[in-house]
Write a protein that holds these residues in place. Structure first.
Motif, PDB file in Angstrom:
ATOM      1  N   CYS A  41     -13.291  72.987 -25.705  1.00 44.45           N
ATOM      2  CA  CYS A  41     -13.667  74.290 -24.724  1.00 44.45           C
ATOM      3  C   CYS A  41     -15.135  74.564 -24.875  1.00 44.45           C
ATOM      4  N   ASN A  42     -15.548  75.252 -24.023  1.00 41.68           N
ATOM      5  CA  ASN A  42     -16.962  75.743 -24.263  1.00 41.68           C
ATOM      6  C   ASN A  42     -17.134  76.821 -25.374  1.00 41.68           C
ATOM      7  N   ILE A  43     -18.203  76.812 -26.098  1.00 41.96           N
ATOM      8  CA  ILE A  43     -18.338  77.714 -27.162  1.00 41.96           C
ATOM      9  C   ILE A  43     -20.051  78.174 -27.265  1.00 41.96           C
ATOM     10  N   GLU A  44     -19.972  79.373 -26.731  1.00 45.56           N
ATOM     11  CA  GLU A  44     -21.228  79.918 -26.510  1.00 45.56           C
ATOM     12  C   GLU A  44     -21.774  80.636 -27.713  1.00 45.56           C
ATOM     13  N   ASN A  45     -22.998  81.017 -27.633  1.00 46.69           N
ATOM     14  CA  ASN A  45     -23.785  81.690 -28.811  1.00 46.69           C
ATOM     15  C   ASN A  45     -24.713  82.670 -28.159  1.00 46.69           C
ATOM     16  N   CYS A  53     -20.663  72.577 -24.425  1.00 47.81           N
ATOM     17  CA  CYS A  53     -19.865  72.422 -23.352  1.00 47.81           C
ATOM     18  C   CYS A  53     -18.531  71.929 -23.690  1.00 47.81           C
ATOM     19  N   ALA A  54     -17.393  72.312 -22.896  1.00 46.51           N
ATOM     20  CA  ALA A  54     -16.132  71.894 -23.324  1.00 46.51           C
ATOM     21  C   ALA A  54     -15.993  70.221 -23.379  1.00 46.51           C
ATOM     22  N   GLU A  55     -16.590  69.425 -22.558  1.00 46.74           N
ATOM     23  CA  GLU A  55     -16.649  68.017 -22.677  1.00 46.74           C
ATOM     24  C   GLU A  55     -17.076  67.682 -23.901  1.00 46.74           C
ATOM     25  N   ARG A  56     -18.214  68.111 -24.368  1.00 49.26           N
ATOM     26  CA  ARG A  56     -18.784  67.608 -25.574  1.00 49.26           C
ATOM     27  C   ARG A  56     -17.961  67.955 -26.819  1.00 49.26           C
ATOM     28  N   PRO A  85     -18.959  67.948 -14.492  1.00 46.26           N
ATOM     29  CA  PRO A  85     -19.644  68.013 -15.743  1.00 46.26           C
ATOM     30  C   PRO A  85     -21.272  67.901 -15.739  1.00 46.26           C
ATOM     31  N   CYS A  86     -22.119  68.707 -16.592  1.00 48.20           N
ATOM     32  CA  CYS A  86     -23.234  68.891 -16.575  1.00 48.20           C
ATOM     33  C   CYS A  86     -24.103  67.547 -17.064  1.00 48.20           C
ATOM     34  N   GLY A  87     -25.258  67.430 -16.827  1.00 43.02           N
ATOM     35  CA  GLY A  87     -26.093  65.890 -17.170  1.00 43.02           C
ATOM     36  C   GLY A  87     -25.900  65.894 -18.499  1.00 43.02           C
TER      37      GLY A  87
HETATM   38  N1  THU Z   1     -20.307  74.148 -19.204  1.00 42.34           N
HETATM   39  C1  THU Z   1     -19.369  73.472 -19.712  1.00 42.34           C
HETATM   40  O1  THU Z   1     -18.584  73.834 -20.541  1.00 42.34           O
HETATM   41  N2  THU Z   1     -19.240  72.345 -19.141  1.00 42.34           N
HETATM   42  C2  THU Z   1     -20.108  71.590 -18.218  1.00 42.34           C
HETATM   43  O2  THU Z   1     -20.137  70.253 -17.990  1.00 42.34           O
HETATM   44  C3  THU Z   1     -20.934  72.721 -17.479  1.00 42.34           C
HETATM   45  C4  THU Z   1     -21.217  73.958 -18.373  1.00 42.34           C
HETATM   46  C5  THU Z   1     -20.311  75.672 -20.025  1.00 42.34           C
HETATM   47  C6  THU Z   1     -21.643  75.861 -20.678  1.00 42.34           C
HETATM   48  C7  THU Z   1     -21.593  77.304 -20.609  1.00 42.34           C
HETATM   49  O3  THU Z   1     -20.937  78.095 -21.750  1.00 42.34           O
HETATM   50  C8  THU Z   1     -21.037  77.939 -19.399  1.00 42.34           C
HETATM   51  O4  THU Z   1     -20.251  76.471 -18.898  1.00 42.34           O
HETATM   52  C9  THU Z   1     -21.945  78.226 -18.574  1.00 42.34           C
HETATM   53  O5  THU Z   1     -22.870  77.330 -18.230  1.00 42.34           O
END
Ligand code: THU
Length: 128
Positions: A41-45, A53-56, A85-87
């Motif tokens: 899952c994505n984990i923000e701060n 990001c969730a993928e990582r 997915p982001c770059g």
């Molecule tokens: N995010 C992901 O989890 N995966 C992606 O490939 C793109 C962005 C998340 C990061 C952040 O928590 C939120 O989406 C907004 O950018």
């Protein structure tokens, strides 16, 4: 294992998303070569750049568990659009799993992409 099942697993992963700053929740489910599934899952701060990001999350969980072969990753997000997915995540996939398939949730059916589709010229130290 069906593509739809891996999408459902990604939705399970999304339940743990910690996204109080963007409100954009993302989930991932990574299928390894030995049939295991790792959720992310994505984990923000509060320091925004520290978000992951969730993928990582899913990939790093698996790599830190000794896994090195990956078949597919399903990604979902909370706003109902395909969760591209982001770059940075694509680059991490290129490091560990250049042949991975990427499953995104479409309106009717699961959309399938190769990493080559989404990142055709990934940076590699060996690429000259
Ligand atoms: N995010 C992901 O989890 N995966 C992606 O490939 C793109 C962005 C998340 C990061 C952040 O928590 C939120 O989406 C907004 O950018």
């Amino acid at each position: 294992m069906t593509k739809q099942y891996l999408i459902e697993q990604a939705k399970e992963g999304m339940k743990q998303a910690y996204a109080p700053y963007s409100g954009f929740r993302v989930g991932a489910a990574l299928l390894t070569g030995d049939g295991s599934v790792y959720l992310g899952c994505n984990i923000e701060n509060a320091s925004y750049g520290a978000a992951v990001c969730a993928e990582r999350t899913a990939i790093f969980k698996a790599v830190s568990d000794g896994k090195r072969e990956f078949e597919a990753i399903a990604v979902v997000c909370s706003n109902g659009t395909p969760a591209w997915p982001c770059g940075i995540c694509l680059q991490v996939m290129a490091e560990f799993c250049p042949d991975i398939q990427i499953y995104l949730e479409g309106e009717q059916e699961v959309q399938v992409y190769s990493l080559q589709d989404l990142l055709p010229n990934a940076f590699r130290l060996s690429a000259e």
